[in-house]
Every structure is written in C-alpha cells, then in structure tokens.
Design an enzyme around this catalytic site. Structure first.
Site, PDB file in Angstrom:
ATOM      1  N   ARG A 202      38.735 -13.479 -29.892  1.00 31.12           N
ATOM      2  CA  ARG A 202      38.480 -14.635 -30.776  1.00 31.12           C
ATOM      3  C   ARG A 202      36.968 -14.807 -30.939  1.00 31.12           C
ATOM      4  O   ARG A 202      36.180 -14.111 -30.290  1.00 31.12           O
ATOM      5  CB  ARG A 202      39.127 -15.910 -30.224  1.00 31.12           C
ATOM      6  CG  ARG A 202      38.678 -16.287 -28.838  1.00 31.12           C
ATOM      7  CD  ARG A 202      39.280 -17.630 -28.391  1.00 31.12           C
ATOM      8  NE  ARG A 202      38.625 -18.068 -27.172  1.00 31.12           N
ATOM      9  CZ  ARG A 202      39.157 -17.943 -25.952  1.00 31.12           C
ATOM     10  NH1 ARG A 202      40.355 -17.417 -25.808  1.00 31.12           N
ATOM     11  NH2 ARG A 202      38.481 -18.349 -24.893  1.00 31.12           N
TER      12      ARG A 202
ATOM     13  N   VAL B  64      36.562  -9.856 -16.607  1.00 32.18           N
ATOM     14  CA  VAL B  64      35.297  -9.143 -16.360  1.00 32.18           C
ATOM     15  C   VAL B  64      34.421  -9.850 -15.330  1.00 32.18           C
ATOM     16  O   VAL B  64      33.354  -9.353 -14.992  1.00 32.18           O
ATOM     17  CB  VAL B  64      34.504  -8.889 -17.663  1.00 32.18           C
ATOM     18  CG1 VAL B  64      35.254  -7.963 -18.598  1.00 32.18           C
ATOM     19  CG2 VAL B  64      34.121 -10.196 -18.353  1.00 32.18           C
TER      20      VAL B  64
ATOM     21  N   TYR C  23      24.992 -22.138 -16.843  1.00 30.38           N
ATOM     22  CA  TYR C  23      25.231 -21.176 -17.942  1.00 30.38           C
ATOM     23  C   TYR C  23      23.908 -20.597 -18.452  1.00 30.38           C
ATOM     24  O   TYR C  23      23.745 -19.382 -18.572  1.00 30.38           O
ATOM     25  CB  TYR C  23      25.982 -21.931 -19.036  1.00 30.38           C
ATOM     26  CG  TYR C  23      26.091 -21.281 -20.393  1.00 30.38           C
ATOM     27  CD1 TYR C  23      26.849 -20.124 -20.565  1.00 30.38           C
ATOM     28  CD2 TYR C  23      25.470 -21.839 -21.509  1.00 30.38           C
ATOM     29  CE1 TYR C  23      26.982 -19.553 -21.826  1.00 30.38           C
ATOM     30  CE2 TYR C  23      25.593 -21.276 -22.765  1.00 30.38           C
ATOM     31  CZ  TYR C  23      26.345 -20.130 -22.916  1.00 30.38           C
ATOM     32  OH  TYR C  23      26.476 -19.561 -24.162  1.00 30.38           O
TER      33      TYR C  23
ATOM     34  N   ALA D 262      20.890 -20.586 -17.056  1.00 30.03           N
ATOM     35  CA  ALA D 262      20.161 -19.806 -16.056  1.00 30.03           C
ATOM     36  C   ALA D 262      20.780 -18.412 -15.907  1.00 30.03           C
ATOM     37  O   ALA D 262      20.065 -17.407 -15.754  1.00 30.03           O
ATOM     38  CB  ALA D 262      20.159 -20.535 -14.715  1.00 30.03           C
TER      39      ALA D 262
HETATM   40  N1  LIG Z   1      29.846 -20.289 -29.932  1.00 24.25           N
HETATM   41  C1  LIG Z   1      28.576 -20.625 -29.716  1.00 24.25           C
HETATM   42  O1  LIG Z   1      28.089 -21.646 -30.247  1.00 24.25           O
HETATM   43  C2  LIG Z   1      27.695 -19.754 -28.852  1.00 24.25           C
HETATM   44  C3  LIG Z   1      26.339 -20.086 -28.780  1.00 24.25           C
HETATM   45  C4  LIG Z   1      25.499 -19.300 -27.988  1.00 24.25           C
HETATM   46  C5  LIG Z   1      26.009 -18.218 -27.296  1.00 24.25           C
HETATM   47  N2  LIG Z   1      27.332 -17.913 -27.368  1.00 24.25           N
HETATM   48  C6  LIG Z   1      27.813 -16.760 -26.592  1.00 24.25           C
HETATM   49  O2  LIG Z   1      28.560 -15.923 -27.443  1.00 24.25           O
HETATM   50  C7  LIG Z   1      29.598 -15.260 -26.697  1.00 24.25           C
HETATM   51  C8  LIG Z   1      30.941 -15.488 -27.377  1.00 24.25           C
HETATM   52  O3  LIG Z   1      31.145 -16.893 -27.486  1.00 24.25           O
HETATM   53  P1  LIG Z   1      32.373 -17.518 -28.311  1.00 24.25           P
HETATM   54  O4  LIG Z   1      31.955 -18.898 -28.638  1.00 24.25           O
HETATM   55  O5  LIG Z   1      32.819 -16.577 -29.366  1.00 24.25           O
HETATM   56  O6  LIG Z   1      33.491 -17.595 -27.131  1.00 24.25           O
HETATM   57  P2  LIG Z   1      35.068 -17.898 -27.191  1.00 24.25           P
HETATM   58  O7  LIG Z   1      35.489 -18.406 -28.512  1.00 24.25           O
HETATM   59  O8  LIG Z   1      35.356 -18.745 -25.982  1.00 24.25           O
HETATM   60  O9  LIG Z   1      35.691 -16.440 -26.930  1.00 24.25           O
HETATM   61  C9  LIG Z   1      35.418 -15.838 -25.696  1.00 24.25           C
HETATM   62  C10 LIG Z   1      36.101 -14.499 -25.594  1.00 24.25           C
HETATM   63  O10 LIG Z   1      35.793 -13.951 -24.289  1.00 24.25           O
HETATM   64  C11 LIG Z   1      37.026 -13.771 -23.560  1.00 24.25           C
HETATM   65  N3  LIG Z   1      36.768 -14.067 -22.140  1.00 24.25           N
HETATM   66  C12 LIG Z   1      36.401 -15.254 -21.611  1.00 24.25           C
HETATM   67  N4  LIG Z   1      36.309 -15.155 -20.278  1.00 24.25           N
HETATM   68  C13 LIG Z   1      36.615 -13.863 -19.974  1.00 24.25           C
HETATM   69  C14 LIG Z   1      36.725 -13.140 -18.756  1.00 24.25           C
HETATM   70  N5  LIG Z   1      36.488 -13.729 -17.575  1.00 24.25           N
HETATM   71  N6  LIG Z   1      37.054 -11.829 -18.797  1.00 24.25           N
HETATM   72  C15 LIG Z   1      37.318 -11.223 -19.997  1.00 24.25           C
HETATM   73  N7  LIG Z   1      37.243 -11.855 -21.170  1.00 24.25           N
HETATM   74  C16 LIG Z   1      36.908 -13.163 -21.155  1.00 24.25           C
HETATM   75  C17 LIG Z   1      38.025 -14.736 -24.209  1.00 24.25           C
HETATM   76  O11 LIG Z   1      39.384 -14.369 -24.024  1.00 24.25           O
HETATM   77  P3  LIG Z   1      40.243 -14.933 -22.741  1.00 24.25           P
HETATM   78  O12 LIG Z   1      39.977 -16.407 -22.660  1.00 24.25           O
HETATM   79  O13 LIG Z   1      41.671 -14.599 -23.058  1.00 24.25           O
HETATM   80  O14 LIG Z   1      39.754 -14.195 -21.544  1.00 24.25           O
HETATM   81  C18 LIG Z   1      37.621 -14.578 -25.677  1.00 24.25           C
HETATM   82  O15 LIG Z   1      38.108 -13.358 -26.202  1.00 24.25           O
HETATM   83  C19 LIG Z   1      29.513 -15.827 -25.281  1.00 24.25           C
HETATM   84  O16 LIG Z   1      28.772 -14.954 -24.462  1.00 24.25           O
HETATM   85  C20 LIG Z   1      28.753 -17.142 -25.455  1.00 24.25           C
HETATM   86  O17 LIG Z   1      28.047 -17.508 -24.283  1.00 24.25           O
HETATM   87  C21 LIG Z   1      28.199 -18.669 -28.123  1.00 24.25           C
END
Ligand SMILES: NC(=O)c1ccc[n+]([C@@H]2O[C@H](COP(=O)([O-])OP(=O)(O)OC[C@H]3O[C@@H](n4cnc5c(N)ncnc54)[C@H](OP(=O)(O)O)[C@@H]3O)[C@@H](O)[C@H]2O)c1
Length: 265
Positions: free
Chosen positions: A33, A72, A164, A166
C-alpha cells in the site's frame, strides 16, 4: 489491474516503446500500500521484475509482482526475504527499503524502550540487515542501485516522533556511509525523504497525532508551498529516477520530496 499493476499492461514510462528497467530484478519492502505500492507499480511499468514484502498480503494477491510475507523488523524476516529473492530471482539489481513508520507519542519521555527498539528495528536496522544479505551479490555483479526511504521530518524533529525521526536520521547517515563503501563496486546508494504524503499509514499517524496534540496538527489544509500534499507517485517518481541509469552518476544523495515544506539544512 490490481493495485500491484499488471505485467501484461506494462507501460511505456520513458519514451515510446522503451522499458527502461527491462531485465532488472527489484525488491521493494512494504509494497502492499501507500508509497511502496506506487514504487512497485512504477517498477513494473518500467519493465522490472518485482518482489515485494509486507507482514500481510492485501485481499488480492499481488498481480504482476511476486510477494513474500515477512516482518522486516527481525533478522529472521530479513533472511526469509533474502532467501525468497535468491530462490525467485537469483539476486537483485534494485533494492528499495520502503517499509517504515511509528506511532506518535505525547512526548519523548512517553516513548518506551520497546517502542524505541521497534522504531529502530523497522526504520533503520531492517535496511542494515537486508543490505548485509543482498549487497554481497551486487558486489559480485559489480552493479546495483539501493534507495532508502527516510522522512523530511529529520530536518525538523518534533518530540512526538523522536523515536521514528532519530531512527531515520541513523538510516540517512548509514546510507551515506554505505554509498561511499560500495561506490568502487558499481553500487549506488541514495535516500529519498518524503514530506506529507497521503497514504493509509500517513493518514493513520496524523489522526493519532491530532488526537494527542490538536493545536500542533491544525486543520487538514496542505502546508507545502507547492499547495498540495504529496501523492505516492510523487515519491515513486523520485525512487524510479534514482534506480535508473539516468542517475548513473548519482550516489550518496538525499532527495527531499516535500513540495518545499521542510527547511533545508
Ligand atoms: N506517508 C507519509 O506522509 C510519509 C512521510 C515521510 C516518510 N514516509 C516513509 O515512507 C515509507 C512508506 O510510508 P507509507 O506512508 O506508504 O506507509 P504505509 O501506508 O503504512 O505502508 C507501509 C507498508 O510497509 C509494510 N510494513 C509495515 N511494517 C512492516 C514490517 N515490519 N515488515 C514488513 N513490511 C512492513 C506495510 O504492510 P503490513 O502492515 O502488512 O506489514 C505496508 O505495505 C515509510 O518508510 C515512511 O516512514 C511516509
């Protein structure tokens, strides 16, 4: 077409008829996602073979991408993913460390030891462990492209997210060091730091934060100078550029993709 794209429907992302990443094997963590799913879709469109991983598959089996269920945050999870990569692809050319996130807290002292460890495991050590298992193969082949997904919040750390932020800061420092270490072996390592992006994880985190500190979060109006929140494809565009040959002389960089919101150092 599912959210994972459809291999038979691969697009022409770089000029007519050109599949820029044809023949490349890619691993994306957290590709079910949000940002990760957009990266998976764009890699498939560019012609790459893609394996993705998450703890749980979504209702539809990934179409077009291979999938392995793994957490992971653990060494065992990293080993399961690396084993799946070797079994299905033999190795990887492109590695995108995208899985990440953490729940906000009322303040730094409210973050428990376990939550600090969990944030480090997911946002930092997961990349270290997976890289340690997959970079040796890239070195043998004398080529590879790695992207670590951090956050623009590292530029202005705020208390509810210090565990997060850090952990992501550690990831950025590690990413630079790895880039320098692996450059002689033809491996490029870069970071992408998203700002506020509309994803399931991002929205859930902001809702939790708004309940803890309504004044700090404010209303839902976009705060980026470019006038809108980010979309997953905004971040995937940057990732695709960095793993492509167009970025062939780019390593150790950190591309902040935030609509101009966060002050640069
Ligand atoms: N959205 C934002 O505003 C934003 C801003 C800055 C940085 N980021 C960074 O961008 C990246 C993606 O964010 P997102 O907002 O797209 O996240 P998201 O919507 O929560 O999606 C996270 C994805 O990672 C998987 N995941 C989570 N924990 C996991 C684990 N322990 N092992 C394997 N897979 C795992 C989830 O699937 P499952 O839950 O099924 O494991 C899902 O596929 C992250 O590194 C986040 O820190 C996001």
């Amino acid at each position: 077409m599912t959210e994972f794209g459809n291999r038979s429907g691969k697009g022409e992302s770089v000029g007519k008829g050109v599949r820029e990443l044809a023949g490349k094997r890619a691993l994306v963590t957290g590709g079910t996602r949000g940002i990760g799913a957009a990266v998976v879709r764009q890699l498939l469109d560019a012609g790459a073979d893609v394996l993705t991983t998450a703890r749980s598959a979504t209702s539809a089996a990934p179409e077009g991408a291979d999938f392995v269920a793994a957490d992971v945050r653990t060494r065992a999870g990293a080993e399961a993913v690396a084993a799946a990569v070797r079994e299905r692809f033999g190795g990887v050319d492109i590695l995108v460390h995208n899985a990440g996130g953490a729940a906000p807290h009322a303040g730094t002292s409210a973050i428990s030891d376990e939550e600090w460890q969990d944030a480090l495991d997911l946002n930092f050590l997961a990349s270290v462990r997976l890289d340690s298992l997959l970079v040796p193969g890239m070195r043998e082949r004398r080529s590879g492209a790695i992207v670590h997904v951090s956050t623009a919040a590292v530029l202005t750390p705020v208390a509810p997210f210090l565990h997060y932020v850090a952990a992501k800061a550690a990831l950025e420092s590690y990413s630079k060091g790895l880039a320098l270490e692996q450059a002689p072996f033809g491996i490029r390592v870069n970071t992408v730091s998203p700002g506020k992006v509309a994803t399931p994880g991002g929205e859930a985190t902001r809702e939790q934060w708004a309940r803890l500190a309504p004044a700090a979060v404010g209303d839902d109006a976009p705060t980026a100078p470019l006038g809108r929140d980010g979309r997953p494809d905004d971040i995937a565009n940057a990732v695709l550029f960095l793993v492509s040959d167009r970025a062939g002389w780019l390593t150790e960089s950190n591309l902040v993709v935030d609509g101009g919101e966060f002050p640069r150092r």
